[in-house]
Scaffold this active site. Sequence first.
Site, PDB file in Angstrom:
ATOM      1  N   ASP A  18       0.835  -1.205   0.000  1.00 16.63           N
ATOM      2  CA  ASP A  18       0.000   0.000   0.000  1.00 16.63           C
ATOM      3  C   ASP A  18       0.871   1.256   0.000  1.00 16.63           C
ATOM      4  O   ASP A  18       1.972   1.259   0.554  1.00 16.63           O
ATOM      5  CB  ASP A  18      -0.913  -0.025   1.242  1.00 16.63           C
ATOM      6  CG  ASP A  18      -2.014   1.008   1.152  1.00 16.63           C
ATOM      7  OD1 ASP A  18      -2.323   1.476   0.029  1.00 16.63           O
ATOM      8  OD2 ASP A  18      -2.572   1.364   2.204  1.00 16.63           O
ATOM      9  N   ASN A  66     -10.573  -2.142  -6.467  1.00 20.13           N
ATOM     10  CA  ASN A  66      -9.717  -1.265  -7.281  1.00 20.13           C
ATOM     11  C   ASN A  66     -10.326  -0.927  -8.652  1.00 20.13           C
ATOM     12  O   ASN A  66      -9.885   0.007  -9.310  1.00 20.13           O
ATOM     13  CB  ASN A  66      -8.320  -1.871  -7.490  1.00 20.13           C
ATOM     14  CG  ASN A  66      -7.459  -1.853  -6.238  1.00 20.13           C
ATOM     15  OD1 ASN A  66      -6.616  -2.710  -6.041  1.00 20.13           O
ATOM     16  ND2 ASN A  66      -7.654  -0.872  -5.370  1.00 20.13           N
TER      17      ASN A  66
HETATM   18  C1  FPP Z   1      -1.494   0.173  -3.516  1.00 19.69           C
HETATM   19  O1  FPP Z   1      -1.093   1.511  -3.511  1.00 19.69           O
HETATM   20  C2  FPP Z   1      -0.959  -0.585  -4.632  1.00 19.69           C
HETATM   21  C3  FPP Z   1      -1.680  -1.199  -5.615  1.00 19.69           C
HETATM   22  C4  FPP Z   1      -3.154  -1.148  -5.658  1.00 19.69           C
HETATM   23  C5  FPP Z   1      -1.048  -1.925  -6.724  1.00 19.69           C
HETATM   24  C6  FPP Z   1       0.198  -2.716  -6.440  1.00 19.69           C
HETATM   25  C7  FPP Z   1       0.896  -2.976  -7.692  1.00 19.69           C
HETATM   26  C8  FPP Z   1       2.235  -2.969  -7.879  1.00 19.69           C
HETATM   27  C9  FPP Z   1       3.227  -2.765  -6.826  1.00 19.69           C
HETATM   28  C10 FPP Z   1       2.738  -3.138  -9.267  1.00 19.69           C
HETATM   29  C11 FPP Z   1       3.083  -4.458  -9.806  1.00 19.69           C
HETATM   30  C12 FPP Z   1       2.983  -5.655  -9.016  1.00 19.69           C
HETATM   31  C13 FPP Z   1       3.544  -6.846  -9.361  1.00 19.69           C
HETATM   32  C14 FPP Z   1       3.169  -8.030  -8.582  1.00 19.69           C
HETATM   33  C15 FPP Z   1       4.509  -7.023 -10.473  1.00 19.69           C
HETATM   34  P1  FPP Z   1      -2.225   2.621  -3.660  1.00 19.69           P
HETATM   35  O2  FPP Z   1      -2.396   2.917  -5.111  1.00 19.69           O
HETATM   36  O3  FPP Z   1      -3.454   2.174  -2.976  1.00 19.69           O
HETATM   37  O4  FPP Z   1      -1.572   3.832  -2.938  1.00 19.69           O
HETATM   38  P2  FPP Z   1      -2.320   4.960  -2.058  1.00 19.69           P
HETATM   39  O5  FPP Z   1      -3.008   4.245  -0.938  1.00 19.69           O
HETATM   40  O6  FPP Z   1      -1.199   5.812  -1.580  1.00 19.69           O
HETATM   41  O7  FPP Z   1      -3.255   5.680  -2.967  1.00 19.69           O
END
Ligand code: FPP
Length: 244
Positions: A18, A66
């Site tokens: 996250d 999401n």
């Molecule tokens: C959460 O941060 C992250 C995600 C929803 C996506 C995770 C994906 C990756 C790290 C990319 C690729 C993964 C792999 C397995 C190759 P957020 O967007 O919720 O951040 P925020 O809470 O600060 O808005």
Amino acid sequence: MLSLDLLKIPNHIAVIMDGNGRWAKSQGKDRLFGHAAGVEAVRDTLKAAKEFGVKYLTLYAFSTENWSRPQAEIDGLMDLLIDAITSELDSLENNGVRLLTIGDINGLPENCRKGMENAIEKTKENKGITLILALNYSARIEITKAVQSILLNEKNISIESITPELISKHLFTKNIPDPELLIRTSGENRVSNFMLWQIAYTELHFARIYWPEFRREHFIAAIEDYQNRERRFGKISEQIHPII
Ligand code: FPP
């Protein structure tokens, strides 16, 4: 010197990655820049997990919730996932990584689903570590589908035959042991519909950094925190450590 007890490494570690968006914002960049930087943290974590002998690493990469994000972010994330899996496939194969997914991958864009299926097929004999990507995943939907699957597939179902073991057998994670440790980054202290059934006795570690900043030392710190906990599974301390 390594501070970990290598005899007490968790078999299965799950991670809620996250904070990509907030990290990007702190850098004055757009959210996709944060997700792209998150891939480096994935690489580092997988490498460390394999090195310490963790057998299963589950990463929460895309939840069913999401889908309500802006379409451009969803498209960018899907492209990133497919690019990462395609470009890392040789490395996964060479390093003995077996890929699995949990969640409804039929709901993903076709190229993403096919890329995942291809990588799963190519890595299925690997024995080093199992990397499980939670994609289009929701724990409540997983449990709901398990109940539906029991009614559909189990013969002569009776009230008494519905047990926790039977439900476990119908989850996405059938054949995967429950995680001993769940890590969440970004400073949020919640589990957000992730592996609700499987984390009944899991130790939780909340790292106060954003996912793109997460590196080997933070992974070690999380395992160290886990190793300092006393896992009692409902018993009292003296039953775990009897004084002889
Ligand atoms: C959460 O941060 C992250 C995600 C929803 C996506 C995770 C994906 C990756 C790290 C990319 C690729 C993964 C792999 C397995 C190759 P957020 O967007 O919720 O951040 P925020 O809470 O600060 O808005």
